[in-house]
Design a protein around this motif. Structure first.
Motif, PDB file in Angstrom:
ATOM      1  N   ALA A   1       0.820  -1.222   0.000  1.00  0.00           N
ATOM      2  CA  ALA A   1       0.000   0.000   0.000  1.00  0.00           C
ATOM      3  C   ALA A   1       0.847   1.261   0.000  1.00  0.00           C
ATOM      4  O   ALA A   1       0.468   2.269  -0.596  1.00  0.00           O
ATOM      5  CB  ALA A   1      -0.936  -0.003   1.208  1.00  0.00           C
ATOM      6  N   GLN A   2       2.003   1.205   0.657  1.00  0.00           N
ATOM      7  CA  GLN A   2       2.854   2.393   0.744  1.00  0.00           C
ATOM      8  C   GLN A   2       3.989   2.388  -0.276  1.00  0.00           C
ATOM      9  O   GLN A   2       4.799   3.316  -0.289  1.00  0.00           O
ATOM     10  CB  GLN A   2       3.439   2.517   2.155  1.00  0.00           C
ATOM     11  CG  GLN A   2       2.397   2.918   3.180  1.00  0.00           C
ATOM     12  CD  GLN A   2       3.043   3.405   4.444  1.00  0.00           C
ATOM     13  OE1 GLN A   2       3.637   2.636   5.191  1.00  0.00           O
ATOM     14  NE2 GLN A   2       2.932   4.704   4.686  1.00  0.00           N
ATOM     15  N   ILE A   3       4.044   1.341  -1.074  1.00  0.00           N
ATOM     16  CA  ILE A   3       5.114   1.172  -2.055  1.00  0.00           C
ATOM     17  C   ILE A   3       6.478   1.261  -1.355  1.00  0.00           C
ATOM     18  O   ILE A   3       7.334   2.080  -1.673  1.00  0.00           O
ATOM     19  CB  ILE A   3       4.989   2.172  -3.231  1.00  0.00           C
ATOM     20  CG1 ILE A   3       3.562   2.167  -3.775  1.00  0.00           C
ATOM     21  CG2 ILE A   3       5.980   1.817  -4.339  1.00  0.00           C
ATOM     22  CD1 ILE A   3       3.265   3.275  -4.762  1.00  0.00           C
ATOM     23  N   LEU A   4       6.614   0.413  -0.339  1.00  0.00           N
ATOM     24  CA  LEU A   4       7.844   0.325   0.452  1.00  0.00           C
ATOM     25  C   LEU A   4       8.293  -1.123   0.522  1.00  0.00           C
ATOM     26  O   LEU A   4       7.517  -2.039   0.245  1.00  0.00           O
ATOM     27  CB  LEU A   4       7.595   0.816   1.892  1.00  0.00           C
ATOM     28  CG  LEU A   4       7.219   2.275   2.094  1.00  0.00           C
ATOM     29  CD1 LEU A   4       6.787   2.496   3.540  1.00  0.00           C
ATOM     30  CD2 LEU A   4       8.383   3.178   1.741  1.00  0.00           C
ATOM     31  N   HIS A   5       9.523  -1.319   0.945  1.00  0.00           N
ATOM     32  CA  HIS A   5      10.013  -2.666   1.214  1.00  0.00           C
ATOM     33  C   HIS A   5       9.440  -3.112   2.552  1.00  0.00           C
ATOM     34  O   HIS A   5       9.255  -2.302   3.473  1.00  0.00           O
ATOM     35  CB  HIS A   5      11.546  -2.672   1.248  1.00  0.00           C
ATOM     36  CG  HIS A   5      12.113  -4.051   1.234  1.00  0.00           C
ATOM     37  ND1 HIS A   5      12.222  -4.809   2.379  1.00  0.00           N
ATOM     38  CD2 HIS A   5      12.587  -4.806   0.216  1.00  0.00           C
ATOM     39  CE1 HIS A   5      12.755  -5.980   2.072  1.00  0.00           C
ATOM     40  NE2 HIS A   5      12.982  -6.000   0.753  1.00  0.00           N
TER      41      HIS A   5
END
Length: 177
Positions: free
Chosen positions: A127-131
């Protein structure tokens, strides 16, 4: 200030999303607050009370949103009758995470999405476009700052995070306590 009663529930031709889209394309000084769809005279009264509560909440928000639907903010609108008490409650729930700065905002956003995704690191990362490791780090950091796990008292935490998401700096400290 103007009041209008739109017959949205009778024909289904117009939705709140369409109203919101139109309002957000208007002059930034235009603000609309709406209650739920109601039927008959009691529905009108109920919808009006909800719109008034929503208007009070929107007026307290910083920055004030252009469109506010009671359905989206009902628990916060009902809690916000005493802003000082609400602020104190949010501070007690979030502790030092209730600071109006970029780092705290980032941690609050990650914690909120984490709770919204049933405490899934993978879904939060997506959802946050994070690892996933970044999400795990942020959750650990938020827990360290608050002094307790995110899952402990998660209902209060979810509500406090939603209140801050909506009311912003109105509920936050300017510096750590």
């Amino acid at each position: 200030m103007s009041w209008a009663w739109l017959p949205l529930g009778s024909h289904g031709d117009v939705s709140w999303q369409q109203v919101s889209d139109v309002v957000e394309r208007c002059d930034p000084s235009v603000h609309v607050c709406a209650g739920r769809v109601g039927y008959g005279i009691e529905g009108f009264r109920s919808t009006h009370r909800q719109a008034v509560r929503t208007q009070e909440l929107a007026a307290a928000a910083k920055p004030a949103p252009q469109f506010t639907d009671f359905s989206a903010v009902a628990p916060i609108a009902l809690m916000a009758t005493n802003m000082d008490d609400m602020r104190a409650w949010v501070w007690s729930v979030l502790g030092p995470l209730a600071v109006d700065d970029e780092n705290s905002a980032r941690l609050r956003e990650t914690a909120q999405i984490f709770l919204d995704t049933s405490c899934s690191y993978t879904a939060t990362a997506s959802a946050q476009i994070l690892h996933k490791n970044t999400v795990q780090y942020r959750i650990r950091k938020a827990e360290e700052i608050m002094g307790h796990p995110v899952q402990k008292g998660h209902t209060d935490l979810e509500i406090a995070l939603r209140a801050v998401q909506y009311l912003g700096s109105t509920l936050l400290r300017t510096s750590p306590a």
